[in-house]
Structures are given as C-alpha cells and as structure tokens.
Design a protein around this motif. Structure first.
Motif, PDB file in Angstrom:
ATOM      1  N   ALA A  55       8.520  -3.826  13.281  1.00  0.00           N
ATOM      2  CA  ALA A  55       8.547  -5.217  12.700  1.00  0.00           C
ATOM      3  C   ALA A  55      10.252  -5.708  13.037  1.00  0.00           C
ATOM      4  O   ALA A  55      10.261  -7.185  12.937  1.00  0.00           O
ATOM      5  N   ALA A  63       6.166  -0.499   8.822  1.00  0.00           N
ATOM      6  CA  ALA A  63       6.361  -1.327   9.385  1.00  0.00           C
ATOM      7  C   ALA A  63       7.382  -1.248  10.448  1.00  0.00           C
ATOM      8  O   ALA A  63       7.401  -2.219  11.178  1.00  0.00           O
ATOM      9  N   TYR A  64       8.045  -0.074  10.471  1.00  0.00           N
ATOM     10  CA  TYR A  64       9.053  -0.011  11.438  1.00  0.00           C
ATOM     11  C   TYR A  64       8.963   1.331  12.299  1.00  0.00           C
ATOM     12  O   TYR A  64       8.480   2.287  11.639  1.00  0.00           O
TER      13      TYR A  64
END
Length: 183
Positions: free
Chosen positions: A134, A152-153
C-alpha cells in the motif's frame, strides 16, 4: 496462518517472480528458486525467458480485485500450467502431492507449482491474501500470512516508511491550519 508447502512457498515464489523488474538471467533466478525449495533450480536462458513471461501473467493475481475475477485469472493459469497432480513418496518422505508431470522441465514445474500455490491461497486462505504493498511508489506483490489477514505492506520497512510519511504530512497540514498569531 499456516500454509502447506505448495500454498506457502509456491505462492511466495509467485510473488517473488512478480516482483522481478527485468527479465532475469538463469544465475539471477537460481538463488530465488533455491530459497523457495524448487527441486531443479538451474534454468537455461530460454527457460528463464519463459519464467519471465509467466511472471507477468502471475502479476494479474495480486492486489485488490473482485474474487470472481481473481479466480478466473488463477483458473487460466492452472489451465495453461496443467498437468495431472500425483502422489509421491520420493526420498522416504510422507506421501505428498506433486503438480507437474514426472520428467517435466524446470520451467513447466515452476508454472505448475506457482499456479497451484495461488489456487491454494485463494481456496483455503482468502483471495485477498494475494496483496500489493500500500505504500505509494512500492506496489510489490506479497502473500499475506498474518494471523488476521489484514497485511497492507510488503515489509515492515514499507509500513514504517508509510507511517512516518503520514505523520509528517499531518504535522505539515496542522502547521498550515494554525491561525496567525499577534503580530
């Protein structure tokens, strides 16, 4: 989240291949294949080129998308990499599945296991676990193996860099919003 060998290492290999930024040489691919436990990691130049093209197709499976679309994409990969799965007990190991024909070349084996690994994640974990980082400017593919499935990463480093950037932007925005003092 626990994955079996194909669902874990094979799906991670798919993400690793997607994250290649240029066509790899056989020497560049070999350590990646060894790290993901591919039994025949040595490719020739034609096989490395074939895996590069395959990686561009794998890329369509990662990132936010409708589950039906992701399933359609994985099914197309499975169809193109298809071979008949079979049970093996080589090397005195417990029975386990192989997804490529005995004697299949290394590139065919890589296509079969990465397609099967992505299918395993979609069916037995969640389609959303095939993510893209993200952080603006990153976008690396990853397989979310976290317990809650909310990663998310691609890495802790990207998560931290993004948090620092958001914090700095909030401070800048708060500084601009301050009314002018007496003057």
């Amino acid at each position: 989240m626990q994955f079996n060998h194909y669902g874990g290492e094979a799906a991670r290999l798919a993400a690793d291949l997607v994250n290649l930024t240029a066509p790899p040489t056989p020497d560049e691919l070999e350590p990646l294949l060894v790290a993901r436990d591919i039994s025949r990691p040595r490719l020739d130049a034609a096989e490395a080129a074939e895996i590069w093209l395959w990686s561009r197709r794998l890329a369509r499976c990662f990132g936010p998308q409708d589950t039906a679309r992701r399933c359609e994409t994985v099914n197309a990969l499975l169809a193109d990499a298809s071979s008949r799965p079979y049970i093996s007990q080589h090397g005195g190991r417990a029975p386990h599945l192989h997804y490529s024909f005995p004697g299949a070349g290394p590139a065919a084996h890589i296509r079969a296991v990465t397609a099967a690994g992505l299918a395993y994640v979609v069916c037995f974990a969640a389609a959303e676990r095939l993510g893209r980082c993200a952080r603006v400017g990153c976008g690396l593919a990853y397989v979310d193996t976290s317990r809650n499935g909310r990663r998310a990463y691609c890495s802790v480093r990207c998560a931290n860099n993004d948090a620092v950037a958001r914090h700095r932007e909030q401070r800048r925005s708060a500084g601009r919003a301050q009314p002018a003092g007496p003057g």
